[in-house]
Design an enzyme around this catalytic site. Structure first.
Site, PDB file in Angstrom:
ATOM      1  N   ASP A  27      12.857  24.159  20.066  1.00  0.00           N
ATOM      2  CA  ASP A  27      12.946  24.249  18.607  1.00  0.00           C
ATOM      3  C   ASP A  27      13.865  25.407  18.206  1.00  0.00           C
ATOM      4  O   ASP A  27      13.925  26.420  18.901  1.00  0.00           O
ATOM      5  CB  ASP A  27      11.529  24.450  18.031  1.00  0.00           C
ATOM      6  CG  ASP A  27      11.458  24.123  16.549  1.00  0.00           C
ATOM      7  OD1 ASP A  27      12.453  23.621  15.992  1.00  0.00           O
ATOM      8  OD2 ASP A  27      10.406  24.382  15.937  1.00  0.00           O
ATOM      9  N   ASN A  75      11.787  12.399  14.467  1.00  0.00           N
ATOM     10  CA  ASN A  75      13.162  12.858  14.249  1.00  0.00           C
ATOM     11  C   ASN A  75      14.048  11.821  13.551  1.00  0.00           C
ATOM     12  O   ASN A  75      15.116  12.159  13.040  1.00  0.00           O
ATOM     13  CB  ASN A  75      13.829  13.289  15.570  1.00  0.00           C
ATOM     14  CG  ASN A  75      13.353  14.641  16.075  1.00  0.00           C
ATOM     15  OD1 ASN A  75      13.422  14.947  17.260  1.00  0.00           O
ATOM     16  ND2 ASN A  75      12.850  15.485  15.167  1.00  0.00           N
TER      17      ASN A  75
HETATM   18  C1  FPP Z   1      14.888  21.217  17.388  1.00  0.00           C
HETATM   19  O1  FPP Z   1      15.734  22.048  16.661  1.00  0.00           O
HETATM   20  C2  FPP Z   1      15.556  20.438  18.420  1.00  0.00           C
HETATM   21  C3  FPP Z   1      15.670  19.067  18.421  1.00  0.00           C
HETATM   22  C4  FPP Z   1      15.196  18.238  17.325  1.00  0.00           C
HETATM   23  C5  FPP Z   1      16.284  18.314  19.499  1.00  0.00           C
HETATM   24  C6  FPP Z   1      16.515  18.986  20.809  1.00  0.00           C
HETATM   25  C7  FPP Z   1      17.762  18.445  21.348  1.00  0.00           C
HETATM   26  C8  FPP Z   1      18.650  19.102  22.128  1.00  0.00           C
HETATM   27  C9  FPP Z   1      18.431  20.436  22.653  1.00  0.00           C
HETATM   28  C10 FPP Z   1      19.950  18.447  22.472  1.00  0.00           C
HETATM   29  C11 FPP Z   1      19.894  17.208  23.293  1.00  0.00           C
HETATM   30  C12 FPP Z   1      18.936  17.224  24.420  1.00  0.00           C
HETATM   31  C13 FPP Z   1      19.209  16.962  25.729  1.00  0.00           C
HETATM   32  C14 FPP Z   1      18.073  16.804  26.676  1.00  0.00           C
HETATM   33  C15 FPP Z   1      20.567  16.829  26.262  1.00  0.00           C
HETATM   34  P1  FPP Z   1      15.751  21.898  15.089  1.00  0.00           P
HETATM   35  O2  FPP Z   1      16.965  21.126  14.741  1.00  0.00           O
HETATM   36  O3  FPP Z   1      14.469  21.319  14.607  1.00  0.00           O
HETATM   37  O4  FPP Z   1      15.883  23.383  14.662  1.00  0.00           O
HETATM   38  P2  FPP Z   1      15.369  24.041  13.295  1.00  0.00           P
HETATM   39  O5  FPP Z   1      13.878  23.898  13.264  1.00  0.00           O
HETATM   40  O6  FPP Z   1      15.817  25.455  13.416  1.00  0.00           O
HETATM   41  O7  FPP Z   1      16.062  23.299  12.173  1.00  0.00           O
END
Ligand code: FPP
Length: 243
Positions: A27, A75
């Site tokens: 996250d 998501n």
């Molecule tokens: C949360 O950050 C992260 C995600 C929703 C997705 C995680 C995906 C990756 C790290 C990239 C692709 C994965 C792989 C395995 C190659 P957020 O966007 O919710 O952050 P925020 O809460 O700060 O907005």
């Protein structure tokens, strides 16, 4: 009962008591980007670098299974271009990393409901899983369109569809139908970015897991971060409901 060995010196890797299965809620990509006045996709790209670092670090530490929450069933509520960026990054990660993952003895496995993913991505997931099925150094589990409540509903629907009598709907029968049926239960669940909730991730499997929260944003996560959280885990005493 103390399941873990006595606390070890910081930085010791592969020793007794190291969590077999570590699961991570990655996250903070968006906040990482915002702090830098960058678009959210830049945070996700930096998040992929953190995935690469974690996948290299985990087997060195002695972790057998690393599960990453890459895309939750919730998501889809994000703007279409962000969903498409995330899917693109996943596809690119698999295409560009598969050779190296395979050479490093990593077995790939995917959990979640893949019926909503593109046919092309599903094919890539199948190919990656098949190619690496015989690897034993570490299992990397990517949770894609995964939601724990959906996983449980799918498991129960499967039992009903097979005509399972009510008295046979046991904890074991449910566990055997989960996407994680062939994996050890997670010992340690980590969430980055300071949020302290499970967000529909491995709810059944988390029954006795240790939870660890770190303020670091996912793109800043590295081998030292993982080692520190494993060391913290090693200092805890797991009782599994006993004394
Ligand atoms: C949360 O950050 C992260 C995600 C929703 C997705 C995680 C995906 C990756 C790290 C990239 C692709 C994965 C792989 C395995 C190659 P957020 O966007 O919710 O952050 P925020 O809460 O700060 O907005």
């Amino acid at each position: 009962m103390t399941a873990n060995a006595a606390p070890q010196a910081a930085g010791v890797s592969g020793g007794a008591g190291v969590p077999r299965h570590v699961a991570i809620i990655m996250d903070g990509n968006g906040r990482w980007a915002k702090k830098r006045f960058l678009p959210r996709v830049a945070g996700h790209r930096a998040g992929v670098e953190a995935v690469r670092r974690a996948v290299k670090a985990a087997p060195r530490i002695g972790i057998e299974v690393l599960t990453l929450y890459a895309f939750s069933s919730e998501n889809w509520k994000r703007p279409a271009d962000e969903v498409s960026d995330l899917m693109g990054l996943l596809k690119h990660y698999l295409q560009s990393e598969i050779d190296e993952l395979h050479e490093n003895g990593i077995r790939l496995k995917f959990i979640g409901d893949h019926s909503r993913l593109s046919a092309e991505l599903v094919k890539l997931l199948q190919k990656s899983a098949e190619r690496t099925a015989g690897n034993t150094r570490m299992t990397l589990v990517l949770a894609l369109n995964y939601g724990s409540q959906d996983e449980l509903a799918r498991a129960v629907r499967g039992l009903i569809a097979d005509g399972t009598p009510a008295e046979q709907v046991t904890e074991e029968a449910i566990a055997a139908r989960l996407d994680t049926a062939d994996l050890p239960l997670p010992d340690l669940i980590i969430r980055t970015s300071g949020e302290q909730r499970l967000s529909n991730f491995l709810l059944w499997q988390a029954a006795y897991a240790e939870l660890a929260f770190t303020d670091e944003l996912w793109p800043d996560f590295n081998e030292a971060s993982l080692q520190r959280l494993v060391d913290e885990y090693l200092r805890r005493e797991r009782r599994y409901g006993g004394l």
